[in-house]
Design a protein around this motif. Sequence first.
Motif, PDB file in Angstrom:
ATOM      1  N   ASP A 194     -57.597 -44.594  -7.445  1.00 44.15           N
ATOM      2  CA  ASP A 194     -58.249 -43.593  -6.595  1.00 44.15           C
ATOM      3  C   ASP A 194     -57.252 -42.502  -6.242  1.00 44.15           C
ATOM      4  N   ILE A 195     -57.707 -41.254  -6.270  1.00 42.54           N
ATOM      5  CA  ILE A 195     -56.821 -40.147  -5.887  1.00 42.54           C
ATOM      6  C   ILE A 195     -57.534 -39.195  -4.930  1.00 42.54           C
ATOM      7  N   ASP A 216     -51.062 -31.601  -7.128  1.00 44.90           N
ATOM      8  CA  ASP A 216     -52.459 -31.304  -6.802  1.00 44.90           C
ATOM      9  C   ASP A 216     -53.186 -32.491  -6.175  1.00 44.90           C
ATOM     10  N   TRP A 217     -52.600 -33.681  -6.266  1.00 53.51           N
ATOM     11  CA  TRP A 217     -53.253 -34.873  -5.727  1.00 53.51           C
ATOM     12  C   TRP A 217     -52.238 -35.984  -5.492  1.00 53.51           C
ATOM     13  N   TRP A 218     -52.693 -37.025  -4.831  1.00 48.69           N
ATOM     14  CA  TRP A 218     -51.868 -38.216  -4.613  1.00 48.69           C
ATOM     15  C   TRP A 218     -52.753 -39.449  -4.694  1.00 48.69           C
ATOM     16  N   VAL A 219     -52.136 -40.584  -4.989  1.00 49.31           N
ATOM     17  CA  VAL A 219     -52.867 -41.853  -5.101  1.00 49.31           C
ATOM     18  C   VAL A 219     -53.190 -42.359  -3.700  1.00 49.31           C
ATOM     19  N   LYS A 249     -42.743 -32.927  -0.735  1.00 52.14           N
ATOM     20  CA  LYS A 249     -42.099 -31.936  -1.606  1.00 52.14           C
ATOM     21  C   LYS A 249     -42.912 -31.728  -2.878  1.00 52.14           C
ATOM     22  N   ARG A 250     -43.380 -32.841  -3.460  1.00 59.93           N
ATOM     23  CA  ARG A 250     -44.154 -32.737  -4.704  1.00 59.93           C
ATOM     24  C   ARG A 250     -45.470 -31.993  -4.475  1.00 59.93           C
ATOM     25  N   THR A 251     -46.103 -32.226  -3.337  1.00 65.94           N
ATOM     26  CA  THR A 251     -47.405 -31.613  -3.061  1.00 65.94           C
ATOM     27  C   THR A 251     -47.278 -30.262  -2.341  1.00 65.94           C
TER      28      THR A 251
END
Length: 392
Positions: free
Chosen positions: A136-137, A180-183, A242-244
């Motif tokens: 799921d993200i 653009d998203w995360w788990v 940082k990634r997002t």
Amino acid sequence: ELKHSERARALSLSDTILRNLSSFDSLINQFLKKGEINLRVRNILRLVTAELVCDNLASHAVVDSAVSLTRKDVKTRHLAGLTNAISRRISDKSQKGLTLEKPKLSFDFAKQLKEIYGEEATKKISKAVQHAPPLDITLKQPAKTSIFAEKLKANILPNGTLRIFKKFKITELEGFRSGDWWVQDVSASMPVRFAGNVAGMRVLDCCAAPGGKTMQLASLGAHVFAIDVSQKRLVKLMQNLKRTKLNATLLNENILNYKSKKLFDLILLDAPCSSSGTIRRNIDLQFLSPLTRLPELVRKQELMLEHVMQLLSPSGLLIFCTCSLYPQEGEFLIKRILERHKNWTQKKLDVEKLGLNEAWLDKYGGLRLRPDYWDTEGGMDGFYIAALGKTQ
């Protein structure tokens, strides 16, 4: 020291064995004259069963590896012949089209759930954990839901979560590196969604790392103060932010010691718990006697909740949640807190807007989620969510 691919393989094997433990052992026991065997050898035979029956690997390679492992340990060296014989018999059975029993919950864990939810619901939960869950993200920009659903070949769940059934290396999926998203399991994404429009709000996210809810809040325009006692986990949260390309104020502190001169509009407390609700993805939990840890966990949850209640503004909202299937960490705890604090009330959660079943609410308005809910869509983690506020 393992490479990523080796680590992934080791985890996959562990998950397969723990998910099928009773049926694997039933098969192995057929070939034992006595019921007991050296635990290391039993584990090797469990690996043999996983690789032959579930992964369909070449018989000679699996058997050779099993015998080699048995010979490496001085305590099991004398059992190499037995390992070889049983491995070959498992191989023969698997080649003839062996069908294993369906995976099921451990006896003790199933018994605990029956006492809470009844036999029929426990059977449904047991069925829900037979397979590893999908991925799921949560998207940073919900407006791009249909775009990423197409790119990632994902299903769109009623609440907007994207669900991917095929197995991929997460870091190689489109949109991961660009942030653009995360788990985030669909259940874990619910508490923030119940908060409504949080833009411009001063928000305290307690026990925040690794940061799924922090990123949700930040992406919706909230001024987030993310607090966690673990510096290591906060580093992970920092990397995720940082990634997002999202911002939050990080606080490395025990929430019980935290003080603030300025009160918060919204407080989110996802309290440390037994994690029994995550049984679909953490199948080992049922073997770690989660019930024995409850008294200490509940005591901490109660202390945390009563502490953060002091940090909420008079018109603010406090959302409490745990990824637990035990009512001691949810319904019972909230009822006890409200009996002590007469100037607080529980608010009914608006489940309809997230496509959830009204029947999943308790009589006070709290939401109880279970692994067997949305079973045709792939299920969800067990969760309890309650919204509290001061009486006006």
